[in-house]
Design an enzyme around this catalytic site. Sequence first.
Site, PDB file in Angstrom:
ATOM      1  N   ARG A 115      46.149  45.906  43.713  1.00 14.77           N
ATOM      2  CA  ARG A 115      44.803  45.859  43.125  1.00 14.77           C
ATOM      3  C   ARG A 115      43.831  45.622  44.265  1.00 14.77           C
ATOM      4  O   ARG A 115      44.014  44.698  45.064  1.00 14.77           O
ATOM      5  CB  ARG A 115      44.673  44.767  42.066  1.00 14.77           C
ATOM      6  CG  ARG A 115      43.210  44.534  41.664  1.00 14.77           C
ATOM      7  CD  ARG A 115      43.067  43.746  40.390  1.00 14.77           C
ATOM      8  NE  ARG A 115      43.420  44.557  39.235  1.00 14.77           N
ATOM      9  CZ  ARG A 115      43.114  44.215  37.982  1.00 14.77           C
ATOM     10  NH1 ARG A 115      42.464  43.098  37.734  1.00 14.77           N
ATOM     11  NH2 ARG A 115      43.472  44.978  36.990  1.00 14.77           N
ATOM     12  N   ARG A 119      45.850  38.878  33.669  1.00 11.74           N
ATOM     13  CA  ARG A 119      46.752  39.671  32.831  1.00 11.74           C
ATOM     14  C   ARG A 119      47.614  40.646  33.629  1.00 11.74           C
ATOM     15  O   ARG A 119      48.829  40.700  33.459  1.00 11.74           O
ATOM     16  CB  ARG A 119      45.930  40.442  31.784  1.00 11.74           C
ATOM     17  CG  ARG A 119      45.343  39.563  30.703  1.00 11.74           C
ATOM     18  CD  ARG A 119      44.244  40.309  29.954  1.00 11.74           C
ATOM     19  NE  ARG A 119      43.645  39.449  28.945  1.00 11.74           N
ATOM     20  CZ  ARG A 119      42.772  38.479  29.214  1.00 11.74           C
ATOM     21  NH1 ARG A 119      42.417  38.241  30.463  1.00 11.74           N
ATOM     22  NH2 ARG A 119      42.265  37.744  28.246  1.00 11.74           N
ATOM     23  N   THR A 120      46.977  41.409  34.491  1.00 18.17           N
ATOM     24  CA  THR A 120      47.720  42.461  35.190  1.00 18.17           C
ATOM     25  C   THR A 120      48.740  41.873  36.146  1.00 18.17           C
ATOM     26  O   THR A 120      49.897  42.318  36.196  1.00 18.17           O
ATOM     27  CB  THR A 120      46.747  43.388  35.937  1.00 18.17           C
ATOM     28  OG1 THR A 120      45.801  43.924  35.007  1.00 18.17           O
ATOM     29  CG2 THR A 120      47.500  44.519  36.608  1.00 18.17           C
ATOM     30  N   LYS A 149      40.972  36.283  57.366  1.00 18.97           N
ATOM     31  CA  LYS A 149      40.761  36.162  58.808  1.00 18.97           C
ATOM     32  C   LYS A 149      40.478  37.519  59.453  1.00 18.97           C
ATOM     33  O   LYS A 149      40.353  37.610  60.671  1.00 18.97           O
ATOM     34  CB  LYS A 149      41.998  35.539  59.460  1.00 18.97           C
ATOM     35  CG  LYS A 149      42.353  34.157  58.922  1.00 18.97           C
ATOM     36  CD  LYS A 149      43.669  33.648  59.527  1.00 18.97           C
ATOM     37  CE  LYS A 149      44.065  32.311  58.925  1.00 18.97           C
ATOM     38  NZ  LYS A 149      45.365  31.831  59.453  1.00 18.97           N
ATOM     39  N   HIS A 178      43.029  52.707  36.567  1.00 16.36           N
ATOM     40  CA  HIS A 178      43.979  51.645  36.227  1.00 16.36           C
ATOM     41  C   HIS A 178      45.045  52.288  35.335  1.00 16.36           C
ATOM     42  O   HIS A 178      45.053  52.095  34.117  1.00 16.36           O
ATOM     43  CB  HIS A 178      43.240  50.528  35.481  1.00 16.36           C
ATOM     44  CG  HIS A 178      44.010  49.243  35.375  1.00 16.36           C
ATOM     45  ND1 HIS A 178      45.339  49.125  35.719  1.00 16.36           N
ATOM     46  CD2 HIS A 178      43.625  48.007  34.945  1.00 16.36           C
ATOM     47  CE1 HIS A 178      45.741  47.886  35.510  1.00 16.36           C
ATOM     48  NE2 HIS A 178      44.714  47.186  35.039  1.00 16.36           N
TER      49      HIS A 178
END
Length: 321
Positions: free
Chosen positions: A104, A54-55, A82, A134
């Site tokens: 995020r 969603r975000t 890596k 958030h």
Amino acid sequence: MKHLLSAGDLDRDEALLVLDTAEKLRELADRPIKKLPTLRGRTVVNLFFEDSTRTRISFEAAAKRLSADVINFSAKGSSVEKGESLKDTALTLAAMGADAVVVRHPASGAPHRLAASDWISASVLNAGDGTHEHPTQALLDAFTMRRHLGDLDGRRVAIVGDVLHSRVARSNVLLLQTLGADITLVAPPTLLPVGVEQWSCSTSYDLDAVLPKTDVVMMLRVQRERMNAAFFPSAREYSRRYGLDASRMASLPEHALVMHPGPMNRGMEISADVADSTRSVIVEQVTNGVAVRMAALYLLLAGAGPAIDDTVPEQRSRETP
């Protein structure tokens, strides 16, 4: 503002500016052509170190509707696997000319670290950091409430469930108290964070006692992927004590809204019939999320660009002359 890192960074006027701007941009959702030239030539990078649907899609849609160029970065399959550090990733994005970076990250504080560094000059938007915050989710939740309930001063909001691991709960408490709402956190004692008594809200262990005097009930997902201990006896016991089903929904006032930030565990914190009921605004939250994130990007990046009133076209009549 240069960055959007925390709902607590917004005072009342700033929060209302974002919500009022989103209200104008929300009109685009009802138009055949959902695009404005406001951020043409700007580059927005979605820098996601955690899985998201969603975000990430919401930020991508928001940037594209403002005509920005969008680069999606996922940690999976990238140099991060890596061993590349956040600093080196940021320097790479800076070299590519990023104007805004939507972050995020599983580590709380990562977006703040990026914004405070000299690695990148772009605006940083926090799309969720660990179990911390958030902010755009809180803004879209407040936007949805305001569209249905009007001014949020004195409105009673119950946030129910896994508060301990919820960045959504933290951001909503900060933003909603700024907008004048009264918040009650409802959860078992094991799912309330240490120091919650210092938050600007009240707490309760009894969902049934809170619901009859609530204007909005926001159910939180039980984040079992973050749990390394037994926080409640069983899923069935949790649902019995803290799940929202049809009988509990019936105890809500007639005007009350049911919300959920998603994704939902249907049958656990919320039943399917409640999630799909007319009282639920869960799908509307997704639509409103695009408008709110458009507003955030516009306010951070537009600068001396055209005002929204100059870029949102007037609704023309479809009737033939």
